[in-house]
Enzyme design. Structure first.
Site, PDB file in Angstrom:
ATOM      1  N   GLY A 237       0.832  -1.216   0.000  1.00  0.00           N
ATOM      2  CA  GLY A 237       0.000   0.000   0.000  1.00  0.00           C
ATOM      3  C   GLY A 237       0.856   1.250   0.000  1.00  0.00           C
ATOM      4  O   GLY A 237       0.891   1.984   0.994  1.00  0.00           O
TER       5      GLY A 237
ATOM      6  N   GLU B 136      12.354  -5.226  -4.017  1.00  0.00           N
ATOM      7  CA  GLU B 136      11.378  -5.230  -5.093  1.00  0.00           C
ATOM      8  C   GLU B 136      12.032  -4.980  -6.452  1.00  0.00           C
ATOM      9  O   GLU B 136      11.591  -5.501  -7.464  1.00  0.00           O
ATOM     10  CB  GLU B 136      10.331  -4.148  -4.794  1.00  0.00           C
ATOM     11  CG  GLU B 136       9.156  -4.172  -5.735  1.00  0.00           C
ATOM     12  CD  GLU B 136       8.065  -3.158  -5.363  1.00  0.00           C
ATOM     13  OE1 GLU B 136       8.024  -2.695  -4.209  1.00  0.00           O
ATOM     14  OE2 GLU B 136       7.263  -2.834  -6.245  1.00  0.00           O
TER      15      GLU B 136
HETATM   16  C1  LIG Z   1       1.686  -3.758 -12.867  1.00  0.00           C
HETATM   17  C2  LIG Z   1       1.742  -2.751 -11.744  1.00  0.00           C
HETATM   18  C3  LIG Z   1       1.599  -3.174 -10.419  1.00  0.00           C
HETATM   19  C4  LIG Z   1       1.617  -2.234  -9.388  1.00  0.00           C
HETATM   20  N1  LIG Z   1       1.412  -2.686  -8.104  1.00  0.00           N
HETATM   21  C5  LIG Z   1       1.429  -1.778  -7.088  1.00  0.00           C
HETATM   22  C6  LIG Z   1       1.170  -2.218  -5.738  1.00  0.00           C
HETATM   23  O1  LIG Z   1       0.905  -3.399  -5.485  1.00  0.00           O
HETATM   24  N2  LIG Z   1       1.197  -1.300  -4.749  1.00  0.00           N
HETATM   25  C7  LIG Z   1       1.472   0.020  -4.982  1.00  0.00           C
HETATM   26  O2  LIG Z   1       1.534   0.782  -4.019  1.00  0.00           O
HETATM   27  N3  LIG Z   1       1.690   0.476  -6.252  1.00  0.00           N
HETATM   28  C8  LIG Z   1       1.657  -0.389  -7.301  1.00  0.00           C
HETATM   29  N4  LIG Z   1       1.846   0.038  -8.601  1.00  0.00           N
HETATM   30  C9  LIG Z   1       1.960   1.485  -8.842  1.00  0.00           C
HETATM   31  C10 LIG Z   1       3.340   1.953  -9.290  1.00  0.00           C
HETATM   32  O3  LIG Z   1       4.281   1.855  -8.268  1.00  0.00           O
HETATM   33  C11 LIG Z   1       3.141   3.392  -9.790  1.00  0.00           C
HETATM   34  O4  LIG Z   1       2.337   3.324 -10.957  1.00  0.00           O
HETATM   35  C12 LIG Z   1       4.436   4.076 -10.121  1.00  0.00           C
HETATM   36  O5  LIG Z   1       5.178   4.308  -8.946  1.00  0.00           O
HETATM   37  C13 LIG Z   1       4.206   5.406 -10.856  1.00  0.00           C
HETATM   38  O6  LIG Z   1       3.332   6.220 -10.157  1.00  0.00           O
HETATM   39  P1  LIG Z   1       2.049   6.874 -10.883  1.00  0.00           P
HETATM   40  O7  LIG Z   1       1.287   5.782 -11.540  1.00  0.00           O
HETATM   41  O8  LIG Z   1       1.362   7.720  -9.879  1.00  0.00           O
HETATM   42  O9  LIG Z   1       2.642   7.777 -12.060  1.00  0.00           O
HETATM   43  P2  LIG Z   1       3.146   9.286 -11.952  1.00  0.00           P
HETATM   44  O10 LIG Z   1       4.032   9.415 -10.768  1.00  0.00           O
HETATM   45  O11 LIG Z   1       1.962  10.172 -12.047  1.00  0.00           O
HETATM   46  O12 LIG Z   1       4.026   9.404 -13.263  1.00  0.00           O
HETATM   47  C14 LIG Z   1       3.436   9.594 -14.535  1.00  0.00           C
HETATM   48  C15 LIG Z   1       4.571   9.730 -15.543  1.00  0.00           C
HETATM   49  O13 LIG Z   1       5.362  10.890 -15.225  1.00  0.00           O
HETATM   50  C16 LIG Z   1       6.726  10.528 -15.076  1.00  0.00           C
HETATM   51  N5  LIG Z   1       7.348  11.288 -13.982  1.00  0.00           N
HETATM   52  C17 LIG Z   1       6.821  11.504 -12.764  1.00  0.00           C
HETATM   53  N6  LIG Z   1       7.696  12.216 -12.013  1.00  0.00           N
HETATM   54  C18 LIG Z   1       8.790  12.417 -12.781  1.00  0.00           C
HETATM   55  C19 LIG Z   1      10.053  13.043 -12.559  1.00  0.00           C
HETATM   56  N7  LIG Z   1      10.350  13.619 -11.377  1.00  0.00           N
HETATM   57  N8  LIG Z   1      10.955  13.058 -13.558  1.00  0.00           N
HETATM   58  C20 LIG Z   1      10.683  12.460 -14.744  1.00  0.00           C
HETATM   59  N9  LIG Z   1       9.501  11.838 -15.016  1.00  0.00           N
HETATM   60  C21 LIG Z   1       8.574  11.810 -14.045  1.00  0.00           C
HETATM   61  C22 LIG Z   1       6.723   9.052 -14.718  1.00  0.00           C
HETATM   62  O14 LIG Z   1       7.932   8.431 -15.083  1.00  0.00           O
HETATM   63  C23 LIG Z   1       5.538   8.535 -15.520  1.00  0.00           C
HETATM   64  O15 LIG Z   1       5.921   8.233 -16.839  1.00  0.00           O
HETATM   65  C24 LIG Z   1       1.811  -0.855  -9.654  1.00  0.00           C
HETATM   66  C25 LIG Z   1       1.955  -0.436 -10.986  1.00  0.00           C
HETATM   67  C26 LIG Z   1       1.899  -1.365 -12.024  1.00  0.00           C
HETATM   68  C27 LIG Z   1       2.040  -0.864 -13.444  1.00  0.00           C
END
Ligand SMILES: Cc1cc2nc3c(=O)[nH]c(=O)nc-3n(C[C@H](O)[C@H](O)[C@H](O)COP(=O)(O)OP(=O)(O)OC[C@H]3O[C@@H](n4cnc5c(N)ncnc54)[C@H](O)[C@@H]3O)c2cc1C
Length: 384
Positions: A133, A252
């Site tokens: 989470g 991880e």
């Molecule tokens: C298959 C899968 C399983 C997952 N399982 C879990 C889980 O069990 N538990 C959990 O907590 N999370 C989980 N996640 C979530 C995952 O950790 C997040 O999707 C990831 O950390 C990105 O966060 P976000 O989706 O909010 O994207 P955002 O942070 O909104 O990013 C969107 C885009 O902007 C880019 N970006 C953002 N900030 C920057 C920066 N400073 N510099 C350059 N580029 C940037 C990112 O690279 C991305 O391309 C999972 C994701 C997937 C795809």
């Protein structure tokens, strides 16, 4: 040198080779008896608790957990050998994956004696499954901005907020929740965060499914409304959550799942080429070479984890290079002829390539996006 890794290739000892062979034999027997159907991305998609328990019976869950807590006191290298063989075969390992990969080691590192006795044996037997989470609707890459909050009450904490993309929460028992337990201080954003071990069936917890592009139910949103978490289910130290999750993320990010998700497809392509079903492309060798290099690096990180070393930067390197490689392999789906024109011997390859193309988008996101990890690596190398 900033990155502390064993400089020479890791040599697999006779014991590790014997263990690898034992897993291969087990997998071959399971395949022969129809025990599982191999898939791409089996560490996230293949949720089969019964299969997890078969692995537990072999002693292949909770391997690094000390024996006094029901584990096997094995090294991270031994665990890597076992997991590599299962991933390479596309075996359904997702039910226990999170618990085995990071929850167990984190409990060993930060858990109380009571928590270890209560939770670790169930992880090793494949009876207790966990979710992560961390992510929230407005906190993914920028994890320190989580808004879920924990407020101190008599005998414990009230936790309120929402989590998203929570893999497997609908079928798990607990999840580790990262929450803010002190007001945000803009100058020290990583302070004031804490981790709670939350029972997914506790009053106030609501798990809502998110259906993926391929129609599968893997992700969830989890809503927490004044969920009472007793003091004895705080993980580690209140206020030390950032340090703890960073350590957890190293487990991880460095694992072989970061480059083996699509290996069954690469192997199927090799077989199709050698049968003459599709034209031979010398580029294939490059992909196997990349996998071998990642294999050595991941083993070196596992060795460093076994020695208790800090592996944040090399783990991020494995994650970035590994997920890029598995995504590039998914792109090879383009060379697989469509159903109308292809031989039946390509059925498995077509199934894999369909799966790989639909899953590909998630490869570089999960576990922290590659764009963000490049920044982590740059900082680790002292470049910014
Ligand atoms: C298959 C899968 C399983 C997952 N399982 C879990 C889980 O069990 N538990 C959990 O907590 N999370 C989980 N996640 C979530 C995952 O950790 C997040 O999707 C990831 O950390 C990105 O966060 P976000 O989706 O909010 O994207 P955002 O942070 O909104 O990013 C969107 C885009 O902007 C880019 N970006 C953002 N900030 C920057 C920066 N400073 N510099 C350059 N580029 C940037 C990112 O690279 C991305 O391309 C999972 C994701 C997937 C795809």
């Amino acid at each position: 040198m900033v990155i502390q890794l064993t400089p020479s290739p890791v040599v697999e000892t006779a014991d590790l080779k014997a263990l690898r062979q034992k897993v291969r034999d087990f997998v071959a027997a399971e395949l022969a008896s129809g025990g599982f159907t191999p898939t791409i991305n089996s560490w996230l998609g293949g949720w089969e608790p019964e299969f997890s328990r078969k692995l537990a019976a072999q002693g292949w869950l909770g391997m690094t957990i000390p024996k006094e807590y029901g584990g096997h006191g094995a090294s991270f290298l031994e665990r890597v050998v076992v997991t590599q063989e299962l991933l390479a075969a596309g075996a359904p390992v997702s039910a226990h994956w999170v618990a085995d990969r990071q929850i167990g080691p984190s409990l060993v590192k930060f858990g109380t004696e009571e928590q270890k006795q209560k939770l670790l044996p169930g992880i090793a037997t494949g009876e207790l499954f966990f979710g992560i989470g961390m992510s929230e609707p407005d906190a993914g890459s920028d994890l320190a901005s989580v808004r879920t909050r924990g407020t101190k009450v008599d005998g414990g904490w009230k936790v309120t907020g929402s989590k998203v993309w929570t893999s497997g929460a609908h079928a798990s028992d607990y999840f580790f929740v990262l929450a803010r337990t002190a007001p945000l201080d803009a100058a020290h954003r990583h302070e004031g965060l804490s981790q709670f071990i939350v029972d997914l069936h506790a009053p106030g917890v609501e798990v809502r499914p998110i259906i993926s592009l391929n129609g599968g139910h893997h992700f969830n949103e989890v809503f927490l409304e004044d969920v009472f978490v007793p003091d004895d289910m705080v993980l580690g130290t209140i206020g030390d959550g950032w340090h703890q999750v960073t350590s957890e993320l190293s487990y991880e990010r460095s694992g072989s799942e970061r480059f083996l998700s699509t290996l069954p497809m690469l192997e199927e392509i090799r077989q199709a080429m050698s049968r003459g079903d599709i034209p031979v492309d010398p580029e294939l060798g490059r992909y196997f070479a990349r996998i071998m290099a990642l294999h050595q690096t991941s083993l070196a990180v596992a060795g460093a984890l076994s020695r208790g070393e800090e592996v944040g930067t090399p783990a991020s390197i494995v994650k970035v290079l590994g997920t890029t490689t598995e995504g590039d392999i998914a792109e090879l789906a383009m060379m697989v002829p469509g159903a109308a024109s292809a031989a039946a011997s390509l059925d498995t390859l077509r199934r894999y390539s369909d799966q790989a193309l639909l899953e590909r988008a998630g490869f570089t996101l999960r576990g922290g996006t590659n764009e963000v990890l490049r920044g982590v690596i740059a900082r680790g190398l002292g470049l910014r």
